[in-house]
Design an enzyme around this catalytic site. Structure first.
Site: not given
Ligand code: LAC
Length: 224
Positions: A17, A19, A118
């Site tokens: 991931d 952030y 994302n």
């Protein structure tokens, strides 16, 4: 480290991931503080919370950062003018990596290492390049390609399609408890970097291992 099953994991690739895991989203707090003295940290936190909520709402409602920012500022009673908004948006392109990110990525070589985030490609690629994190990565995958956000299985599938490996042979690393849980539910070997000492998510399966920093990761991962 709290392991769910084995204490070491034989894996063929690692997916990260972005952030909060590799990049410190609280680093925008300093810029927020310059605009609204003493409120920077609260603004950064409120923005991050809304960012996540809006990705989920958007996923369920089958639109983004500016609206989240406006909500975060209004929550705190702060006037959000266009030029201030742009400075905050730019700050997300200029986040600091956590100090443990580059050394852990380097130590995991020669395993393939990618980001699955994302964020958009337009946000992720310049950030990874300017911070040097890109030097330790084989690819950056964005939800752009799936049209929905994590924790949708359709997003995790992007990594499987790219790496062409069985999910269990892929280690997925996130500091977001919900993301580690979503990744485990999908079938990845999931590592939760619990930087904040948060309680375990009650929804969904437990991650395979819970670590405090990325520095713990290389010792846990063996190559297949
Ligand atoms: C990401 C957010 C969820 O990078 O941290 O995907």
């Amino acid at each position: 480290m709290i392991a769910n099953s084995a204490s070491t994991f034989t894996l063929d690739a690692m997916v990260f991931d972005a952030y909060g895991t590799l990049f410190d989203v609280q680093s925008v707090a300093a810029i927020g503080d310059r605009m609204f003295p003493t409120q920077g940290s609260a603004l950064a936190k409120a923005w991050r919370t809304k960012q996540l909520e809006y990705t989920w709402l958007q996923s369920l409602m089958l639109s983004a950062t500016q609206r989240r920012q406006d909500f975060a500022a209004e929550t705190l009673g702060l006037p959000m003018q266009p030029q201030l908004r742009h400075r905050l948006l730019d700050a997300y392109l200029d986040l600091s990596p956590f100090p443990d990110a580059a050394p852990a990525l380097a130590a995991l070589s020669p395993l393939r290492r990618i980001i699955l985030s994302n964020g958009t490609r337009a946000m992720l690629e310049p950030l990874a390049a300017s911070t040097g994190i890109a030097l330790h990565l084989d690819a950056i995958l964005s939800v752009d390609a799936a049209g929905i956000y994590k924790p949708s299985p359709r997003v995790y599938q992007l990594a499987v399609d790219h790496l062409k490996l069985a999910p269990a042979r892929i280690g997925f690393v996130s500091s977001n408890g919900w993301d580690a849980t979503g990744a485990k539910a999908f079938g990845f070997t999931a590592f939760w970097v619990n930087r904040a000492g948060a309680p375990l998510e009650r929804h969904g399966p437990k991650p395979d291992a819970i670590i405090s920093t990325l520095a713990e990761l290389p010792a846990l991962v063996g190559r297949g």
